[in-house]
Enzyme design. Structure first.
Site: not given
Length: 364
Positions: A259, A263, A272
């Protein structure tokens, strides 16, 4: 091997037909898609990338409430739709808008749900596409139930159910896999392993060698595939679809992809993961390798690319126009489709809302 002789364990290395440079590698088990198929897939990839970029812009403009981008995962999106035939069904997640559109749904209709309306925006039966599911893994159970109904009716329908790596930690995933395997239902479970369930890395999701290895516990075959290689994806998914149509039961396919963006627009992925990690995956772009392959084969030139880009830009322009138009809202629609015959309690609620609306308009 299963008792029937079917190989259950996935390969140690994911299936790959086109490497990062677009060079072709022959595979003994999975044929290379035809040149026409690859040209079709590339055009769909161009459309998918442009749709992702346009929707990200629409979020920033306040025209979409949220957009879970599939940037970097377009090969998975396109292959999932193209691997199915008329009469088959796709059960997508919230991140699978490009797959929904590749299946035939108009982009502006696919965005209705993400704009914040109460319905999915399209007729599922017209396109063989279930409404996009936001809760993790719930659509997998729906897909299995749909496949069982088709089997009862002796229909040749195959169902492809999409999910992410995070969904494999849900109980619904286990129930769907187990039920489909026990009853040998024609379902392809397609896991887009993009390395993160929002901020949770794959290593915190499972201790299995791969997500495809989970298939053996249910007695179904699993396979791993390079999720940025549309040629390999088409070949692996089409084989799984054909297997289901032959009555040989379900298959679990794990696509290894990434990805590239956050998100959703509400996520800060810099908290992160490192930028160097993201940049490393940019070199594995699914569009670049197909472009290099088609160019090398003499099947793509500047004129053809310009035509594809023009088509994609036309799609983006139509989507912009649709999203920039203010929707006509009818509050009664909140009550219109809850029951076949509306009960008195719901009529009372609608009357209460009507009164509130009238008093608000009178004060305006």
């Amino acid at each position: 091997m299963s008792p029937s002789g079917t190989r259950l364990l996935p390969r140690d290395v994911p299936v790959q037909l086109l490497d990062e440079h677009g060079s072709l590698t022959k595979d003994a088990d999975y044929p290379t898609p035809s040149m026409e198929r690859m040209q079709q897939a590339y055009a769909s990839l161009i459309n998918g990338r442009r749709i992702n970029d346009q929707c990200n812009a629409l979020v920033r403009q306040g025209r979409l409430a949220v957009y879970p981008s599939s940037n970097g995962q377009e090969a998975c999106q396109v292959a999932a739709a193209l691997a199915l035939s008329d009469g088959d069904w796709l059960f997508p997640t919230y991140r699978d808008s490009v797959s929904v559109i590749t299946r035939g749904v108009a982009p502006e209709d696919a965005m209705v749900l993400l704009r914040g309306d109460w319905h999915s925006g399209y007729d599922p039966h017209e396109f063989g596409v279930a409404p996009q599911a936001t809760p993790l893994a719930t659509q997998l159970l729906h897909a299995v139930g749909f496949a069982q109904a088709a089997a009862y009716r002796n229909e040749p329908t195959v169902v492809l159910a999409m999910c992410g790596d995070g969904a494999t930690s849900e109980g619904d995933f286990h129930e769907a896999m187990n039920f489909a395997a026990v009853f040998k239902l024609p379902v392809v479970f397609f896991v887009q392993n993009n390395e993160f369930a929002i901020s949770v890395p794959l290593a915190r999701q499972t201790a299995a060698p791969s997500l495809a290895h989970k298939a053996i516990g249910y007695g179904m075959p699993g396979q791993r595939v390079d999720g940025n290689d549309v040629a390999a994806l088409l070949s692996v998914l089409e084989e799984a679809v054909d297997r289901g149509r032959r009555g040989e039961g379900p298959t679990l396919v794990e696509a290894h992809t990434y990805r590239m963006l956050a998100h959703t627009n509400a996520d800060d992925d810099t908290r992160y993961r490192e930028r160097e990690e993201v940049q490393a995956w940019a070199d594995r772009d699914p569009l670049t390798r197909v472009r290099s392959y088609l160019r090398a084969e003499g099947l793509l030139d500047d004129k053809a690319e310009e035509a594809m880009a023009e088509t994609a830009e036309g799609i983006a322009a139509e989507l912009r126009a649709a999203m920039n138009a203010d929707p006509v809202l009818n509050p009664e629609e909140l009550f219109a489709h809850v029951y076949a015959e509306r009960p008195a309690t719901l009529d009372a609620q609608w009357a209460l809302l009507q009164d509130e609306i009238e008093r608000t308009e009178a004060r305006a």
